[in-house]
Design a protein around this motif. Structure first.
Motif, short mmCIF file in Angstrom:
data_model
loop_
_atom_site.label_atom_id
_atom_site.label_comp_id
_atom_site.label_asym_id
_atom_site.label_seq_id
_atom_site.Cartn_x
_atom_site.Cartn_y
_atom_site.Cartn_z
N ARG A 90 -1.44 5.00 3.00
CA ARG A 90 -2.50 4.14 3.35
C ARG A 90 -2.28 3.92 4.81
O ARG A 90 -1.52 3.95 5.75
N ARG A 149 1.77 7.13 -5.33
CA ARG A 149 0.89 6.25 -4.56
C ARG A 149 0.45 6.59 -3.36
O ARG A 149 1.21 7.53 -2.49
N LEU A 150 -0.77 6.64 -3.02
CA LEU A 150 -1.39 7.22 -2.05
C LEU A 150 -0.98 6.60 -0.74
O LEU A 150 -0.40 5.57 -0.48
N GLU A 168 -7.27 4.97 2.20
CA GLU A 168 -6.20 5.85 1.56
C GLU A 168 -6.23 7.36 1.65
O GLU A 168 -7.24 7.88 2.04
N GLY A 216 3.22 6.23 1.78
CA GLY A 216 3.06 6.65 0.33
C GLY A 216 4.22 7.19 -0.47
O GLY A 216 5.22 7.30 0.23
#
Length: 392
Positions: A139, A136-137, A148, A132
């Motif tokens: 994953r 953005r998370l 996520e 991440g």
């Protein structure tokens, strides 16, 4: 806002991290690939630094209630000659707590009980796919596909897959040269030579537990990957240590053949550049695997958990918080690992003159005034958690 944290690994460090993040208001999942929580049949020592960290989580007193304070013991020669007297009362006077020991399963129970029902998921192999970024998370992938998380704590141990993904150029763990054996036996009724016995390239330890059991351990220089010829590690212990002084040999004979654990000791002798990348942090052995000769591996993992929660609670932005965690933990854990490696070198001595000189040094050191002995230990065990604790 729902803050979702995924912890990979439900050992001591992973459970402590889960408990710390839960107190901080995170929705926590702790994924463990094994079918049960840390079923290892061994003891574990908890030093004052880790007890203070557990106090931050509200778990210090439950651990103290299940643990046995290490009392007077000794450092012994295999012949039975005592090289030095050890007593943790001085540790209690100087640092507020003694060294305590309990069965590892007891510590795991206390940590797991601090998490909400359903948070710990066994038989759940989860791997990190993408660490991440701020926008953005992270994953992950599990049996049911990818998902996520806002934050990932990789407490996936010595062979951490997450560490390899975050830092692919790092050489990874190195074999220390030592193999260890551990087991827990019922008390025999005979006096236990509490403490450690140091021989040539080998040591043994015996520590009474609170529940009329005794924790036995041993370490010896041996090639990596070795196993007893017939799988009977109890017989291997007796082969290596059966001629050491009584009642050590009797204690080892009391072990159940199938309940003696054998593990090679690997360490990260080259520190990582950081303990984080993106939205993912490394914790415990995944970040700083060390030799066991100072009894600090689990203690440092518990410290990690508390410092991570503190950084998230006090640093307003996520990247800054994870950077603060790395900045706080890297020098601390590197220093502790270096100290343990130095002790390993002393244990590894095998030549007669070198061993005699080492033993004389240990005997002379034990005669130093208490305040000088404790001053030497203070950098390791006189650690205090960050003052701004995560809210309950």
């Amino acid at each position: 806002m729902d803050r979702h944290a995924v912890v990979i690994g439900a050992g001591v460090g992973g459970l402590a991290a889960g408990a710390a993040l839960h107190r901080l208001g995170y929705r926590v999942e702790v994924h463990e690939r094994a079918a049960s929580l840390d079923p290892v049949g061994s003891g574990i020592s908890v030093a004052p630094n880790a007890l203070r960290a557990l106090d931050v989580l509200g778990l210090g007193d439950p651990v103290r209630a299940r643990a046995e304070a290490m009392g007077e013991g000794g450092l012994w020669h295999p012949s039975g000659r005592r090289l030095a007297v050890t007593d943790t009362e001085g540790v209690r006077r100087a640092f507020g707590d003694p060294m305590v020991v309990l069965h590892r399963a007891e510590l795991v129970d206390v940590l797991a009980a601090a998490l909400p029902p359903g948070a710990v998921r066994t038989s759940s192999a989860v791997r990190l796919v993408d660490p991440g970024e701020p926008g953005r998370l992270a994953r992950l992938a599990g049996a049911d596909g990818e998902f996520e998380a806002d934050l990932v704590v990789a407490a996936d141990g010595l062979r951490s897959a997450a560490r390899s993904l975050l830092f692919p150029d790092h050489p990874g763990p190195r074999y220390s040269g030592f193999t260890t054996w551990r087991t827990v036996i019922p008390a025999t009724g005979r006096p236990v030579p509490a403490g450690e016995t140091w021989g040539r390239g080998a040591l043994t330890g015996a520590i009474p537990l609170a529940d009329h059991r005794v924790y036995l351990y041993a370490a010896a220089l041996a090639p990596a990957g070795g196993r007893a010829a017939d799988g009977d590690e109890r017989a291997e212990l007796l082969r290596r240590f059966g001629d050491w002084f009584e009642p050590l040999a009797t204690l080892f004979r009391s072990a159940e053949a199938g309940r003696v654990l054998r593990h090679d000791v690997w360490e990260l002798d080259r520190p990582l550049p950081a303990f984080h990348r993106g939205r993912t942090v490394l914790l415990g052995d995944a970040a700083h695997a060390m030799t066991p000769f100072q009894g600090q591996g689990a203690c440092q993992a518990i410290e990690d958990a508390v410092v991570l929660a503190h950084s998230l609670a006090t640093v307003p932005d996520r990247p800054g918080a994870l950077a603060a965690y790395s900045a706080a933990r890297l020098p601390r854990t590197t220093a502790v690992a270096t100290r343990s490696r130095r002790v390993a070198r002393l244990v590894a001595l095998r030549g007669g003159p070198a061993v005699a000189l080492r033993n004389a040094f240990l005997t002379a050191s034990a005669r130093l005034p208490e305040h000088l002995l404790l001053r030497g230990a203070a950098p390791m065990i006189d650690w205090h958690p960050p003052t701004a604790a995560p809210p309950a």
